[in-house]
Design a protein around this motif. Sequence first.
Motif, short mmCIF file in Angstrom:
data_model
loop_
_atom_site.label_atom_id
_atom_site.label_comp_id
_atom_site.label_asym_id
_atom_site.label_seq_id
_atom_site.Cartn_x
_atom_site.Cartn_y
_atom_site.Cartn_z
N SER A 234 -56.92 9.52 5.97
CA SER A 234 -58.19 9.34 5.97
C SER A 234 -58.14 9.82 7.58
CB SER A 234 -57.06 7.64 6.12
OG SER A 234 -56.97 6.95 5.23
N ALA A 235 -56.43 10.29 7.81
CA ALA A 235 -56.52 11.18 8.71
C ALA A 235 -57.61 12.07 8.89
CB ALA A 235 -55.49 11.91 9.56
N LEU A 236 -57.83 13.51 7.94
CA LEU A 236 -58.42 14.22 7.84
C LEU A 236 -60.10 14.05 7.78
CD1 LEU A 236 -56.96 16.28 5.37
CD2 LEU A 236 -56.76 16.68 7.66
N SER A 237 -60.26 12.32 7.21
CA SER A 237 -61.87 11.49 7.21
C SER A 237 -62.31 11.27 9.21
CB SER A 237 -61.18 10.46 6.43
OG SER A 237 -61.59 11.10 5.50
N LEU A 238 -60.84 10.95 9.43
CA LEU A 238 -61.35 10.44 10.71
C LEU A 238 -61.69 11.91 11.50
CD1 LEU A 238 -61.29 8.39 12.67
CD2 LEU A 238 -59.19 8.67 13.84
N LEU A 239 -60.82 13.36 11.35
CA LEU A 239 -61.18 14.33 11.49
C LEU A 239 -62.53 14.63 11.86
CD1 LEU A 239 -59.81 17.32 13.45
CD2 LEU A 239 -59.68 17.91 11.03
N LYS A 240 -63.20 14.70 10.51
CA LYS A 240 -64.78 14.95 10.23
C LYS A 240 -65.88 13.96 10.85
CE LYS A 240 -63.83 16.57 5.38
NZ LYS A 240 -63.55 16.41 4.80
N ARG A 241 -64.73 12.67 11.41
CA ARG A 241 -65.59 11.82 12.06
C ARG A 241 -65.62 12.34 13.89
NH1 ARG A 241 -68.07 6.56 10.92
NH2 ARG A 241 -68.12 5.30 12.78
N MET A 242 -64.81 12.55 13.83
CA MET A 242 -65.10 12.69 15.16
C MET A 242 -65.88 14.09 15.58
SD MET A 242 -61.60 14.63 17.08
CE MET A 242 -61.14 15.38 18.84
N SER A 243 -65.75 14.66 14.94
CA SER A 243 -67.37 16.65 15.26
C SER A 243 -68.43 15.28 14.56
CB SER A 243 -67.46 17.18 14.58
OG SER A 243 -65.77 17.75 14.74
N SER A 244 -69.05 15.46 14.03
CA SER A 244 -70.04 14.59 13.25
C SER A 244 -70.42 13.56 14.12
CB SER A 244 -70.05 14.53 11.81
OG SER A 244 -68.70 13.39 11.32
N HIS A 245 -70.11 12.29 14.14
CA HIS A 245 -70.12 11.34 14.96
C HIS A 245 -70.26 11.11 16.59
CE1 HIS A 245 -70.07 9.98 10.61
NE2 HIS A 245 -70.83 9.02 10.94
N HIS A 246 -69.28 11.86 16.61
CA HIS A 246 -69.42 11.78 18.29
C HIS A 246 -69.27 13.17 19.09
CE1 HIS A 246 -67.77 7.43 18.26
NE2 HIS A 246 -67.17 8.11 16.68
N GLY A 247 -69.54 14.28 17.75
CA GLY A 247 -69.69 15.44 18.87
C GLY A 247 -68.74 15.82 19.80
N LEU A 248 -67.97 15.18 19.20
CA LEU A 248 -66.14 15.80 19.85
C LEU A 248 -65.07 17.10 19.10
CD1 LEU A 248 -65.05 12.26 20.59
CD2 LEU A 248 -65.92 14.08 22.31
N VAL A 249 -64.87 17.62 20.56
CA VAL A 249 -64.11 18.91 18.93
C VAL A 249 -62.65 18.65 19.30
CG1 VAL A 249 -64.16 21.48 19.80
CG2 VAL A 249 -65.97 20.65 20.18
N PRO A 250 -61.88 18.90 18.23
CA PRO A 250 -60.56 18.27 18.05
C PRO A 250 -59.85 19.90 18.81
CG PRO A 250 -61.60 19.30 15.92
CD PRO A 250 -62.71 19.10 17.14
N ASN A 251 -58.60 19.49 19.35
CA ASN A 251 -57.92 20.19 20.12
C ASN A 251 -56.47 20.45 19.46
OD1 ASN A 251 -56.24 17.64 20.81
ND2 ASN A 251 -56.79 18.00 22.78
N ASP A 252 -55.82 21.31 20.17
CA ASP A 252 -54.55 21.79 19.63
C ASP A 252 -53.58 20.73 19.46
OD1 ASP A 252 -53.62 24.54 18.48
OD2 ASP A 252 -52.11 23.89 20.21
N VAL A 253 -54.02 19.80 19.60
CA VAL A 253 -53.24 18.31 20.03
C VAL A 253 -53.50 18.31 18.80
CG1 VAL A 253 -52.62 16.75 20.88
CG2 VAL A 253 -53.05 18.00 22.49
N THR A 254 -54.67 17.99 18.26
CA THR A 254 -55.75 17.61 17.15
C THR A 254 -54.57 18.03 15.41
OG1 THR A 254 -57.35 17.45 18.25
CG2 THR A 254 -57.42 16.26 15.95
N TYR A 255 -54.50 19.13 15.98
CA TYR A 255 -54.34 20.11 14.80
C TYR A 255 -52.23 20.34 14.41
CZ TYR A 255 -59.28 22.48 14.77
OH TYR A 255 -60.32 22.25 14.57
N LYS A 256 -52.37 20.05 16.08
CA LYS A 256 -50.81 20.39 15.61
C LYS A 256 -50.48 18.60 15.06
CE LYS A 256 -46.74 20.00 18.81
NZ LYS A 256 -45.92 20.78 20.10
N THR A 257 -50.70 18.26 15.43
CA THR A 257 -50.27 16.12 15.28
C THR A 257 -50.95 16.75 13.26
OG1 THR A 257 -51.28 14.99 16.52
CG2 THR A 257 -51.18 14.45 15.33
N LEU A 258 -51.49 16.75 13.41
CA LEU A 258 -52.48 17.16 11.78
C LEU A 258 -51.46 18.18 10.86
CD1 LEU A 258 -55.61 16.97 11.62
CD2 LEU A 258 -54.32 15.34 10.24
N MET A 259 -51.30 19.30 11.10
CA MET A 259 -49.61 20.23 10.74
C MET A 259 -48.35 19.41 10.95
SD MET A 259 -51.32 22.80 10.39
CE MET A 259 -49.92 23.98 9.75
#
Length: 677
Positions: free
Chosen positions: A217-242
């Motif tokens: 679900s987290a990874l799906s939300l990551l894709k939705r973040m870019s595809s539906h809202h045009g937002l670019v994940p930042n370092d905090v996003t990746y760090k949270t997932l990692m």
Amino acid sequence: MPSAILHHHNPFLRSSTQPHISNNPKLAESHSKLVISLHSSSISGLTTSVPSTTSNSKANPIATSDDLLSALKKTKDSCKALRILKRATEQSTQSLPPYAYELMIRRLGFGGRFQEMREVFRLMSPPTEEAFLVMINSYANHQMPDDALRVLKVMEVTDIPLTTKCYNFMFNLIVHMSKLNMLGPLYSQMTSAGVQPDVETFNLLIKALCNNNKFDSALSLLKRMSSHHGLVPNDVTYKTLMNGLDKNYGIDEALENWKIWDSNGDIPSTMLFALCQTGRVEDAIMLLEAKCESGFCPNFDTFNTIVNGFFEQGRLDEAVILLEEMCATGLSPSIVTFNTITSYFCKAKEGEKAAHLLEGMVEKGFKPDVVTYTTLISGLCRTDQMGPALRLLKQMASDHDLTISQETYSMLIRMFLKQDLVKGALEVVKEMNSNGRVPRNVDYNNLLHWHCKRGRVEMATRILEEMSEIGLCPDTTTFNILINGFCRRGWVSEATRLLEEMSRSGLCPDIVTINTIIKGFCIAREAGKAADLLEKMVEEGFKPDVFTYNTLISGLCDIGKCKEARRLLDEMTMRNCVPSVTTYNALIHAVLKRGGIDEAIDLLKKLLGKGIRPDICTRSILFHSLCKDCSLDDSIKLIDKMLAKRCITSSIAYDLLKKRLFMEATINQEMQGSKEI
């Protein structure tokens, strides 16, 4: 405050039949239902009447808004502060500043006084976004998420627009409380209201999903973040997932999934950071090389991450090689990168290598800053390389026209003195003066301490004169250092004159000052003068501590004034100063020296009665007395007597008896040997 204005601005005071502010029929209908529901919930307290404060109406009004805020901050009693705010609200002809109400709401909410918190909120006209958020936070801190959500719903039907900030605030609280089931409804409410989520919104949602092992679900939300809202994940996003992947599956699983981010054309620095943190710097380099082959250009963050990884493993030489490769690609290290490198070298006690590296970088056009020099100078000082440190200080001032801070000079003075290099410390003082810097009290105090510790009181006195010449006034620490120096030399009369000079200068002696002089008198076997000084200082408001009494009691016992010492023990109790085992040891030793066995036993009983455990010194004192003043039979009787009166434990009694018997056997053996000779 006119009630019409209050009713107009505060939605909690409107009845369900009043027209709503909004022209939206659905919101009007929801508002009507909400007001009804509020009367049956804890939030309904917001509509309760405020208790009258007419009894305080004759009190002096608060002059200004600043006065009101100051009064609220100074008043620790929340009830009293609430009365002040209510009185100011009644007496004011205009609206009070919102921050006064917000401060009071925060205090009451922190203490869980929700009814009063809602009363204060009711006084606001109009309520602010901050006030709403403070209330939400208060409920959340007390694990009341439903109440926090109801406040948010009330906020929806006010004139205050619900922003992304408000929703993020709620998301953060829900994640903190681990209420995952509340995230979906709140997110739907957010989108229905037309409020756009931002990167922080998705970071919080992803964090909640990762915390609950919902990585798909987290990874799906990551894709939705870019595809539906045009937002670019930042370092905090990746760090949270990692962090989530690493915690539950390990770093290898995260490494296998790095292709998820490949389409972004960048390698998350968190990926490299995670590999480096687990000691897998080679894997990080392989990942970087694979990406570079496809045209990726490393940036500062990329290099910094791997350089730090090398340093964390103590691989300094490899880090330097990577730094050189970085320069070869046309990337000059940032000042932060180089300062990090310098810091690592200094921690590894390789300050000299760091200095050589700095020279090479300066030749390539790199410009170090104050932090670079300060870090390097500190590292050189810690490894006793004071000469290079001083040269670097001069280079810092002359070559780059950098402003050297007082702290840097003070650090160098302190480090030179620590290595007993007083000439170097004086050289730093000279350098300060040449650069227009005036040494501070702390610098001279360090010099004074160094001289006094070595008995060079005359030199310390000259330094004091130098302080006066440049306009520096000695502080309490200055006098304490000098007084201690005089007392160590046995010049207690001169120390007392310094105490008088201290008072004339407008400085109050502290506990260190008085204890130092009392100890000086006692060492000089003038405990009577010490007692007179203590009596005088107590009359002036001085409060002695246990060290004061212990020093004086010991001093009086040494000159045979045991009665005066016993009176001081009683005085300690009267002044609520708890005696220590050291207090009783001094008295027990003194009375045993003059044969007062019964008195010593009485003191032992008092010691144990206060819950104080005898220490090794107590045992040593008792053993010394048993050996010196008592025969073997008398020693056994005394041990038996102390044991019967519970002055000592059985283990202490056994230890004393064993040592006494061993000593008796040794004496008999020596006597037998003498007879044979």
